[in-house]
Design a protein around this motif. Structure first.
Motif, short mmCIF file in Angstrom:
data_model
loop_
_atom_site.label_atom_id
_atom_site.label_comp_id
_atom_site.label_asym_id
_atom_site.label_seq_id
_atom_site.Cartn_x
_atom_site.Cartn_y
_atom_site.Cartn_z
N GLU A 189 0.83 -1.20 0.00
CA GLU A 189 0.00 0.00 0.00
C GLU A 189 0.86 1.26 0.00
O GLU A 189 0.57 2.24 -0.69
N ALA A 190 1.95 1.23 0.76
CA ALA A 190 2.87 2.38 0.78
C ALA A 190 3.49 2.58 -0.60
O ALA A 190 3.58 3.71 -1.09
N ALA A 191 3.91 1.49 -1.24
CA ALA A 191 4.52 1.60 -2.57
C ALA A 191 3.55 2.23 -3.56
O ALA A 191 3.92 3.14 -4.33
N GLY A 196 2.62 5.13 -7.27
CA GLY A 196 1.63 4.67 -8.22
C GLY A 196 1.32 5.63 -9.34
O GLY A 196 0.94 5.22 -10.44
N GLU A 197 1.51 6.93 -9.11
CA GLU A 197 1.22 7.93 -10.14
C GLU A 197 2.48 8.44 -10.83
O GLU A 197 2.41 9.39 -11.61
N ASP A 198 3.61 7.81 -10.60
CA ASP A 198 4.85 8.23 -11.27
C ASP A 198 4.72 8.00 -12.78
O ASP A 198 4.34 6.91 -13.22
N MET A 222 7.65 -1.63 -7.37
CA MET A 222 6.32 -1.68 -7.97
C MET A 222 6.05 -3.04 -8.61
O MET A 222 4.91 -3.51 -8.62
N GLN A 223 7.07 -3.66 -9.14
CA GLN A 223 6.91 -5.01 -9.68
C GLN A 223 6.43 -5.97 -8.60
O GLN A 223 5.61 -6.86 -8.86
N TRP A 234 1.89 0.15 -15.68
CA TRP A 234 2.55 1.20 -14.90
C TRP A 234 3.96 1.44 -15.44
O TRP A 234 4.37 2.60 -15.62
N PHE A 235 4.70 0.38 -15.74
CA PHE A 235 6.08 0.51 -16.20
C PHE A 235 6.15 1.24 -17.54
O PHE A 235 7.04 2.07 -17.76
#
Length: 337
Positions: A189-191, A196-198, A222-223, A234-235
């Motif tokens: 959740e912290a990650a 998450g919006e990067d 994130m992976q 995301w990537f």
């Protein structure tokens, strides 16, 4: 390039040469009065070697990992003998008591925390030895610290040094998945909250003393934090121009101008940690797998000749080389795991 018996033996000899070498030493130690002025071996009876506490911890991770993978190599018996005399209940209790000191709240946060959990995860794989059981109270103590830290860390730390949030969580999450599901969920959740919006990462790196890639450290975390399809999307948004070899900084190994300078020597570690990250990310994004493996090889080739030679790098680089060599490779190829 993959881990071979010869490389394993060389890494084992390197680590055996420094995990019990007390000096030179750099302490992370807050002193309240004269009584706190003590040598490393008294403060940290398990992890007093390797120049600093965290390097000693991941030096031990290197040794135990190599013992498991190559149990018949001559160095394996030396590793077991030294581990048995190091990971005693008495010595580990002293390491645990150190955390109760008034000035120890931020001790080795978060880099050393992640490595200690990673070491414990490896130790439990040695079913013929009691090391995992003995290390567990210390690991649980650092896990508790992670829980509190994540509750107060509003913003992630992105610099590519010991304070990097993503790298520490990447190591610690593997432990949490095995030992503390609630902590693992909190980490994910912290990650997602932090990264998450990067989008459109420019990868303005490296800094002159970085041994981690701020960009690729986030990608690896994130992976581990997202389902495969969600991570792939995301990537692609995070690094949308890889097909055009941008950002160029991620394609080019760092130049190391002086390996006797401890901070400049960090850049060899950057090349190794990038190789690890490229391999991990390449496995999770098949469309980038060949590019990722090529970049991993390029960075490994730049750093592997310099794992030993000067103590500024020798006391820690083998651990990062081992991470890279054990990482899954593209095209279905895997090193010894």
């Amino acid at each position: 390039m993959e881990l071979t018996r010869d490389i394993a033996r060389n890494f084992a000899r390197i680590a055996l040469g420094h995990v019990a070498q007390e000096y030179p030493h750099k302490l992370d130690h807050v002193m309240s009065d004269d009584a706190d002025v003590l040598p490393p071996r008294v403060l940290h009876p398990c992890f007093f070697g390797s120049f600093d506490w965290h390097s000693c911890v991941h030096g031990w991770w290197t040794l135990l990992t190599l013992r498991r993978l190559y149990p018949d190599m001559p160095e394996a018996a030396q590793i077991a003998e030294l581990a048995e005399s190091t990971f005693t209940e008495e010595k580990l209790a002293a390491e645990l008591r150190y955390l109760d000191r008034p000035g120890s709240a931020g001790f080795e946060r978060p880099y050393g925390w992640g490595w200690l959990l990673y070491l414990h995860l490896e130790a439990v794989r040695h079913a013929d030895q009691p090391w995992g059981e003995r290390l567990e109270p210390l690991a649980r103590a650092f896990a508790a610290r992670f829980k509190h830290y994540l509750s107060i860390l509003t913003y992630p730390i992105r610099t590519g040094t010991h304070f990097n949030s993503a790298f520490a969580l990447t190591l610690a999450m593997e432990w949490a998945d095995a030992f503390d599901a609630n902590l693992a969920g909190t980490m994910r959740e912290a990650a997602k909250r932090w990264f998450g919006e990067d989008r459109g990462c420019k990868a303005w790196e490296p800094g002159g003393d970085e041994f981690l890639s701020p960009a690729l450290s986030v990608a690896m975390l994130m992976q581990k934090s997202l389902p495969p399809e969600e991570f792939a999307n995301w990537f692609d948004a995070f690094l949308p121009d890889l097909a055009d070899s941008r950002p160029a900084t991620l394609f080019t190994p760092a130049t190391v101008s002086d390996r006797s300078d401890g901070k400049v020597a960090h850049l060899d570690g950057l090349n190794l940690s990038r190789a690890w990250a490229w391999r991990e990310v390449g496995q999770a994004t098949p469309e980038h797998s060949q590019l990722a493996e090529r970049l991993a090889h390029t960075h490994l080739d730049a750093a592997m000749p310099h794992v030993a030679g000067d103590y500024a790098g020798e006391h820690w680089l083998a651990s990062f080389a081992l991470l890279a060599l054990l990482a899954p490779q593209s095209l279905g190829l895997h090193s010894h795991q």
